[in-house]
Design a protein around this motif. Structure first.
Motif, mmCIF file in Angstrom:
data_model
loop_
_atom_site.group_PDB
_atom_site.id
_atom_site.type_symbol
_atom_site.label_atom_id
_atom_site.label_comp_id
_atom_site.label_asym_id
_atom_site.label_seq_id
_atom_site.Cartn_x
_atom_site.Cartn_y
_atom_site.Cartn_z
ATOM 1 N N LEU A 156 -3.518 8.797 -2.556
ATOM 2 C CA LEU A 156 -3.948 10.200 -2.590
ATOM 3 C C LEU A 156 -4.030 10.707 -4.022
ATOM 4 C CD1 LEU A 156 -4.709 12.747 -1.063
ATOM 5 C CD2 LEU A 156 -2.281 13.263 -0.844
ATOM 6 N N ARG A 157 -3.048 10.350 -4.838
ATOM 7 C CA ARG A 157 -3.094 10.756 -6.253
ATOM 8 C C ARG A 157 -4.338 10.182 -6.937
ATOM 9 N NH1 ARG A 157 2.943 9.434 -6.720
ATOM 10 N NH2 ARG A 157 3.892 11.420 -6.181
ATOM 11 N N TRP A 207 0.834 -1.194 0.000
ATOM 12 C CA TRP A 207 0.000 0.000 0.000
ATOM 13 C C TRP A 207 0.871 1.247 0.000
ATOM 14 C CZ3 TRP A 207 -1.355 3.598 4.133
ATOM 15 C CH2 TRP A 207 -2.363 4.484 3.759
ATOM 16 N N ASP A 208 0.587 2.148 -0.938
ATOM 17 C CA ASP A 208 1.339 3.402 -1.065
ATOM 18 C C ASP A 208 0.379 4.559 -0.816
ATOM 19 O OD1 ASP A 208 2.928 5.554 -1.730
ATOM 20 O OD2 ASP A 208 3.260 4.939 -3.812
ATOM 21 N N PRO A 209 0.495 5.218 0.348
ATOM 22 C CA PRO A 209 -0.460 6.291 0.658
ATOM 23 C C PRO A 209 -0.387 7.456 -0.323
ATOM 24 C CG PRO A 209 1.267 6.179 2.327
ATOM 25 C CD PRO A 209 1.445 5.002 1.421
ATOM 26 N N ILE A 210 0.785 7.761 -0.856
ATOM 27 C CA ILE A 210 0.912 8.865 -1.812
ATOM 28 C C ILE A 210 0.176 8.514 -3.107
ATOM 29 C CG2 ILE A 210 2.525 10.281 -3.146
ATOM 30 C CD1 ILE A 210 2.570 10.762 -0.090
ATOM 31 N N GLU A 211 0.341 7.284 -3.560
ATOM 32 C CA GLU A 211 -0.359 6.847 -4.775
ATOM 33 C C GLU A 211 -1.872 6.822 -4.546
ATOM 34 O OE1 GLU A 211 -0.907 6.126 -8.585
ATOM 35 O OE2 GLU A 211 1.045 6.571 -7.692
ATOM 36 N N GLU A 222 -7.164 9.448 -5.496
ATOM 37 C CA GLU A 222 -8.320 10.207 -5.003
ATOM 38 C C GLU A 222 -8.448 11.539 -5.732
ATOM 39 O OE1 GLU A 222 -10.770 9.713 -2.668
ATOM 40 O OE2 GLU A 222 -10.136 7.624 -2.602
ATOM 41 N N GLU A 223 -7.328 12.223 -5.928
ATOM 42 C CA GLU A 223 -7.362 13.507 -6.625
ATOM 43 C C GLU A 223 -7.791 13.330 -8.076
ATOM 44 O OE1 GLU A 223 -3.450 15.014 -5.903
ATOM 45 O OE2 GLU A 223 -4.010 15.836 -3.942
#
Length: 98
Positions: free
Chosen positions: A57-58, A51-55, A60-61
């Protein structure tokens, strides 16, 4: 003794004075810290090591951009009203993506 602090019951099974139905007041404290830590451990285990939280978030955006893209004039007006009211966060200078 005050009305807020009635005397305790005088014998077993006897209701406390001032408490109809016989339920005496007692303190009840629960510390959920340990449970919360365990819950977080289970969430992270379920997400897995990849799991990559930054990915995330991307993603979601990108989903938000797609959701508000291609709005007609009336939809754009409603979007702008919701942003002005603070219901939706402003995106792309306050306008939905074209």
């Amino acid at each position: 003794m005050s009305a807020f602090d009635p005397p305790p019951p005088t014998g077993p099974g006897e209701p406390a004075a001032g408490h109809p139905g016989g339920s005496a007041r007692s303190d009840f404290d629960v510390d959920l810290t340990r449970h919360e830590v365990l819950r977080r451990v289970h969430v992270l285990e379920a997400l897995g090591p990849d799991w990559d939280p930054i990915e995330a978030l991307r993603g979601e955006e990108a989903a938000q951009d797609l959701l508000y893209s291609g709005l007609d004039q009336e939809q754009q007006r409603v979007y702008d009203d919701l942003v002005a009211a603070g219901v939706l966060p402003p995106r792309g200078g306050g306008r939905a993506a074209a």
